[in-house]
Scaffold this active site. Structure first.
Site, short mmCIF file in Angstrom:
data_model
loop_
_atom_site.label_atom_id
_atom_site.label_comp_id
_atom_site.label_asym_id
_atom_site.label_seq_id
_atom_site.Cartn_x
_atom_site.Cartn_y
_atom_site.Cartn_z
N SER A 145 32.30 -37.89 -10.79
CA SER A 145 31.35 -38.50 -9.86
C SER A 145 30.53 -37.42 -9.14
CB SER A 145 32.10 -39.40 -8.88
OG SER A 145 31.24 -40.23 -8.18
N ASP A 194 29.48 -49.19 -14.42
CA ASP A 194 29.31 -48.10 -13.46
C ASP A 194 27.82 -47.89 -13.21
OD1 ASP A 194 29.39 -45.75 -11.97
OD2 ASP A 194 30.29 -44.53 -13.55
N HIS A 245 33.77 -47.24 -12.72
CA HIS A 245 33.70 -45.99 -11.98
C HIS A 245 35.02 -45.73 -11.25
CE1 HIS A 245 31.43 -42.68 -10.17
NE2 HIS A 245 32.22 -42.86 -9.12
#
Length: 357
Positions: free
Chosen positions: A143, A297, A327
């Protein structure tokens, strides 16, 4: 968090940080790995040193945690487990970096911290101290951490003080661009629980400022000034996404925003914050790359476009797209379904490192 913020009791991100703080675990060694918290060049890190014998010099992974540049900690149970697993499976030295966080610290503080640690670790004397092979070092992150890993790999290319070259980069559902926050993946997954579009917009804007005008402009996707229009070629999803991800979406081109915002907060147009804005000439010098994307995501298309551009630049890329994942899945093992998905993704990541690092 929203209520606490509006009532002036606590900043939105500081409230969320309470949950990540609750997941903290102290550095605990086991029969396979020695774990300790220390500092590299005045930046706190959690260090994992394998205890198993090695036939020669070891691999090393510099890992940057996720959390939207505002949350997270190398000592969170989920990250301690991921980095411990990596060290154990690869018999590798792992350095997990505790970089500074927003809102107390804005861009480029987060980047500067992870870059400082990477540059320190890549010194020949430090590599020798930990028995690391200078030809087998990787940066990795998930991320926001994937964003930082990509930015570090690019910056190292132009740093004459760093002689050691990265062998690889591993980017796990990374955030890679600030220009278009209305990609098909942002639309398709706008209301997903773990990372909604509104939360991702908040993360992006908080990385640069608490000024609500930037967040409002980003939410409307009208934050890039016309004088930066040339940058949209690097994030034009109509050219960079495969047909199955475009589906029913129609590319309408950018809607330009205020020049004043870009002048006040130039960070959102900085390649250190948005690695997808790098030129093709820069990309072609990058090391071999592992890229994990998840179907469910908002950041899916960032990773897909980066994989496409890297391949076009001649970089060896392994792109693992998980059609059944969301995610954060690599960290989630809270139930049977998540356990199966999370372990599969974790195995694909570590197996790639085993074969390519």
């Amino acid at each position: 968090a929203e209520a606490a913020d509006k009532l002036g009791l606590m900043h939105y991100m500081e409230f969320l940080m309470l949950f990540t703080a609750a997941e903290y675990v102290p550095p605990t060694s086991d029969e396979n790995v020695t774990v300790r918290d220390t500092e590299f060049s005045n930046v706190p890190v959690r260090l994992f040193l394998p205890r198993k014998p090695s036939d020669g010099l070891r691999r090393a992974v510099l890992y940057f945690h996720g959390g939207g540049w505002c949350l997270g900690h190398a000592g969170m149970q989920s990250y301690d487990r991921l980095t411990r697993w990596t060290s154990n499976r690869l018999n590798a030295v792992v350095v997990s970096v505790n970089y500074r966080l927003a809102p107390q610290h804005r861009f480029p503080a987060q980047f500067e911290d992870v870059y400082t640690v990477t540059k320190f670790f890549l010194q020949s004397s430090v590599l020798a101290q930990y028995g690391v092979d200078p030809n087998r070092v990787c940066v990795a992150g998930d991320s926001a951490g994937g964003n930082l890993a990509a930015a570090v790999a690019q910056k190292l290319l132009e740093d004459p003080e760093v002689e050691t070259k990265l062998k690889a980069q591993a980017l796990i559902y990374p955030a890679l661009q600030t220009l278009d926050l209305n990609l098909p993946s942002y639309r398709d997954n706008a209301d997903k629980t773990l990372l909604s579009r509104s939360l991702m917009v908040r993360f992006w804007s908080e990385y640069f400022t608490s000024d609500p005008s930037l967040r409002a402009a980003m939410a409307a996707n009208r934050h890039v000034p016309v004088e930066s229009s040339h940058l949209f070629q690097f994030v034009n999803w109509s050219n960079l996404l495969p047909a199955e991800l475009k589906e029913h979406h129609v590319y309408s081109g950018p809607a330009y925003g205020s020049s004043e915002l870009a002048q006040r907060y130039p960070g959102f147009l900085d390649v250190r914050a948005a690695p997808l804005l790098a030129s093709d000439a820069r990309l072609r010098r990058l090391p071999r790359t592992f890229l994990l994307t998840c179907q469910h995501d908002v950041l899916r298309d960032d990773g897909v476009m980066y994989a496409r551009r890297l391949r076009a630049a001649g970089v060896p890329v392994t792109h693992h797209h998980a059609k059944d994942a969301f995610h954060g899945a690599i960290l989630f093992i809270s139930g049977p379904a998540e356990l199966a998905v999370g372990h599969r993704l974790l195995n694909s990541y570590t197996e790639w490192l085993r074969e390519n690092l």
